[in-house]
Design a protein around this motif. Structure first.
Motif, PDB file in Angstrom:
ATOM      1  N   VAL A  48       0.855  -1.199   0.000  1.00  0.00           N
ATOM      2  CA  VAL A  48       0.000   0.000   0.000  1.00  0.00           C
ATOM      3  C   VAL A  48       0.889   1.246   0.000  1.00  0.00           C
ATOM      4  O   VAL A  48       0.696   2.170  -0.802  1.00  0.00           O
TER       5      VAL A  48
ATOM      6  N   THR B 122     -10.456   6.212   0.297  1.00  0.00           N
ATOM      7  CA  THR B 122      -9.159   5.527   0.287  1.00  0.00           C
ATOM      8  C   THR B 122      -8.128   6.302  -0.534  1.00  0.00           C
ATOM      9  O   THR B 122      -6.951   6.322  -0.189  1.00  0.00           O
TER      10      THR B 122
ATOM     11  N   SER C  28      -1.823   2.704  -7.867  1.00  0.00           N
ATOM     12  CA  SER C  28      -1.181   3.906  -7.350  1.00  0.00           C
ATOM     13  C   SER C  28      -1.938   5.120  -7.906  1.00  0.00           C
ATOM     14  O   SER C  28      -2.121   5.229  -9.116  1.00  0.00           O
ATOM     15  N   GLU C  29      -2.387   6.011  -7.043  1.00  0.00           N
ATOM     16  CA  GLU C  29      -3.120   7.182  -7.524  1.00  0.00           C
ATOM     17  C   GLU C  29      -2.202   8.076  -8.370  1.00  0.00           C
ATOM     18  O   GLU C  29      -2.643   8.689  -9.334  1.00  0.00           O
TER      19      GLU C  29
ATOM     20  N   VAL D 233     -14.003   4.064  -2.133  1.00  0.00           N
ATOM     21  CA  VAL D 233     -12.936   4.288  -3.111  1.00  0.00           C
ATOM     22  C   VAL D 233     -12.399   5.709  -2.925  1.00  0.00           C
ATOM     23  O   VAL D 233     -11.186   5.929  -2.832  1.00  0.00           O
TER      24      VAL D 233
ATOM     25  N   PRO E  89      -9.380  -6.015  -2.409  1.00  0.00           N
ATOM     26  CA  PRO E  89      -9.337  -5.006  -3.460  1.00  0.00           C
ATOM     27  C   PRO E  89      -8.110  -5.095  -4.365  1.00  0.00           C
ATOM     28  O   PRO E  89      -7.038  -5.527  -3.942  1.00  0.00           O
TER      29      PRO E  89
ATOM     30  N   TRP F 271     -12.542  -5.599  -7.085  1.00  0.00           N
ATOM     31  CA  TRP F 271     -12.715  -6.316  -5.826  1.00  0.00           C
ATOM     32  C   TRP F 271     -12.723  -7.818  -6.099  1.00  0.00           C
ATOM     33  O   TRP F 271     -13.428  -8.273  -6.996  1.00  0.00           O
TER      34      TRP F 271
ATOM     35  N   VAL G 161      -4.129   5.548  -2.711  1.00  0.00           N
ATOM     36  CA  VAL G 161      -4.331   4.463  -3.681  1.00  0.00           C
ATOM     37  C   VAL G 161      -5.807   4.407  -4.064  1.00  0.00           C
ATOM     38  O   VAL G 161      -6.669   4.792  -3.284  1.00  0.00           O
ATOM     39  N   ARG G 162      -6.073   3.952  -5.284  1.00  0.00           N
ATOM     40  CA  ARG G 162      -7.445   3.908  -5.793  1.00  0.00           C
ATOM     41  C   ARG G 162      -7.877   2.448  -5.953  1.00  0.00           C
ATOM     42  O   ARG G 162      -7.194   1.667  -6.634  1.00  0.00           O
ATOM     43  N   ILE G 163      -8.991   2.095  -5.335  1.00  0.00           N
ATOM     44  CA  ILE G 163      -9.521   0.728  -5.495  1.00  0.00           C
ATOM     45  C   ILE G 163     -10.254   0.688  -6.832  1.00  0.00           C
ATOM     46  O   ILE G 163     -11.180   1.456  -7.055  1.00  0.00           O
TER      47      ILE G 163
ATOM     48  N   ILE H 262      -5.823  -2.467  -6.079  1.00  0.00           N
ATOM     49  CA  ILE H 262      -5.564  -1.029  -5.978  1.00  0.00           C
ATOM     50  C   ILE H 262      -4.542  -0.594  -7.031  1.00  0.00           C
ATOM     51  O   ILE H 262      -3.683  -1.374  -7.438  1.00  0.00           O
TER      52      ILE H 262
ATOM     53  N   ILE I 248      -5.650  -3.022   4.208  1.00  0.00           N
ATOM     54  CA  ILE I 248      -5.746  -1.608   3.796  1.00  0.00           C
ATOM     55  C   ILE I 248      -6.248  -0.769   4.972  1.00  0.00           C
ATOM     56  O   ILE I 248      -5.902   0.408   5.099  1.00  0.00           O
TER      57      ILE I 248
END
Ligand code: MLT
Length: 334
Positions: A76, A132, A242-243, A129, A238, A143, A138-140, A240, A94
């Motif tokens: 994460v 988070t 990286s944003e 989402v 999830p 799932w 981070v973006r989910i 995820i 998470i």
């Protein structure tokens, strides 16, 4: 003039360039906590296939199973800082970074695969989402659904809370799960996922909980014998991204990533429906003994819900957050 020497220099340069660049410039890396054959891998494979299709082959991704890219909780942080592209991990890993998703690890909130699908694919899932991204960077985008976390141990059949008392049980480093075991009267051992197999094998701990699918993917049947069908957490895992990475993509690429995640999510529910019963049979064939908790699990449920829920209202963002989930599932608010 074009000498042989220039040519040679140019080809050495080309060779150096080729070795410095990855085989596919657009091949992302996906960390996967579990081993082959589990629900995490199935989600990952479905995602990669959908991503290749939806990006017309521009993007692909490779799965690194069994925590090769680091322990689940560490992935994460790696994704948040942009050193890792994607990760598939259990939601409980998470929660330490995004406490609001803790609502889904509160004991006895999600009571079936249908509950899990409804919440994660609906408005509440979308709100999680967004939280988070804010909390953890981070973006989910997908799932996996893995089934109830059943309790396994190497010592004896467990059907009551009393049976648990002399067992040393590993739990993830997750406050909600630690408190749940405390409500059942024992002090569990919080431990990273990547260390769990060795700890079971060396009998540092007697037991742990995880879904049948995960017990199988991790070969825990080699080091555990008894299973208790507790249903305190329905495991949701999830995918995820990286944003930072997501924001660096074009709108079209972002849409391909989101659509691939949605397709993989639907495939995950189908995978669990198709596989769980036969995986369970296989574990029994391999020597595991399965018991149901006494009295329909009444004592486990009563203790955990009364003692644990109120302790986490603040961290999940207020009692209303839990009530939103319960009401969406057609249950009474608390
Ligand atoms: C854990 O127990 O830490 C996780 O649930 C393991 C997993 O990702 O399967």
């Amino acid at each position: 003039t074009f000498s042989l020497r220039t040519l040679r220099r140019a080809s050495v340069f080309a060779m150096l360039l080729a070795t410095a660049m990855p085989a596919h410039a657009d091949e992302f890396r996906i960390a996967v906590g579990d081993g082959a054959g589990g629900t995490q891998e199935a989600l990952g494979l479905a995602f990669v296939k959908a991503l290749e299709e939806k990006s017309d082959g521009k993007h692909s991704a490779k799965l690194f199973l069994n925590g090769q890219l680091g322990d689940e909780q560490d992935t994460v942080t790696a994704a948040a800082t942009g050193t890792l592209d994607f990760s598939i991990l259990a939601i409980n890993n998470i929660t330490p970074f995004s406490p609001s998703v803790g609502t889904l690890t509160l004991p006895y909130v999600i009571l079936s695969l249908e509950d899990a699908e409804k919440i994660t694919q609906g408005e509440i899932g979308q709100q999680m989402v967004e939280k988070t991204i804010e909390d953890a960077g981070v973006r989910i985008i997908g799932w996996a659904y893995s089934g109830f976390r059943v309790l396994t141990n190497s010592k004896k059949p467990v059907t009551t809370v009393a049976d648990l008392q002399d067992l040393v049980v590993r739990v993830p480093k997750n406050e909600i799960m630690i408190e749940t075991y405390k409500s059942w009267g024992i002090n569990p051992t919080p431990m990273a996922w990547s260390e769990t197999f060795a700890a079971l094998q060396q009998k540092v701990v007697d037991g742990q909980d995880n879904p049948y699918m995960t017990v199988h993917a991790m070969k825990f049947d080699e080091v555990q014998k008894y299973v208790t069908n507790i249903r305190y957490i329905f495991s949701i895992e999830p995918l995820i991204v990286s944003e930072q990475l997501f924001q660096s993509l074009s709108a079209e690429e972002q849409a391909a990533v989101i659509a691939a995640g949605q397709e993989a999510t639907l495939a995950s529910g189908q995978f669990l429906r198709a596989q769980e019963a036969s995986i369970k049979e296989q574990l029994v064939a391999n020597g595991m003994e399965i018991s149901d908790p006494a009295d329909g699990e009444a004592e486990f449920i009563e203790r955990a819900t009364t003692a644990v829920w109120p302790k986490f209202y603040d961290s999940i963002g207020g009692k209303d957050v839990l009530n939103g989930v319960l009401t969406a599932l057609g249950r009474s608010a608390v």
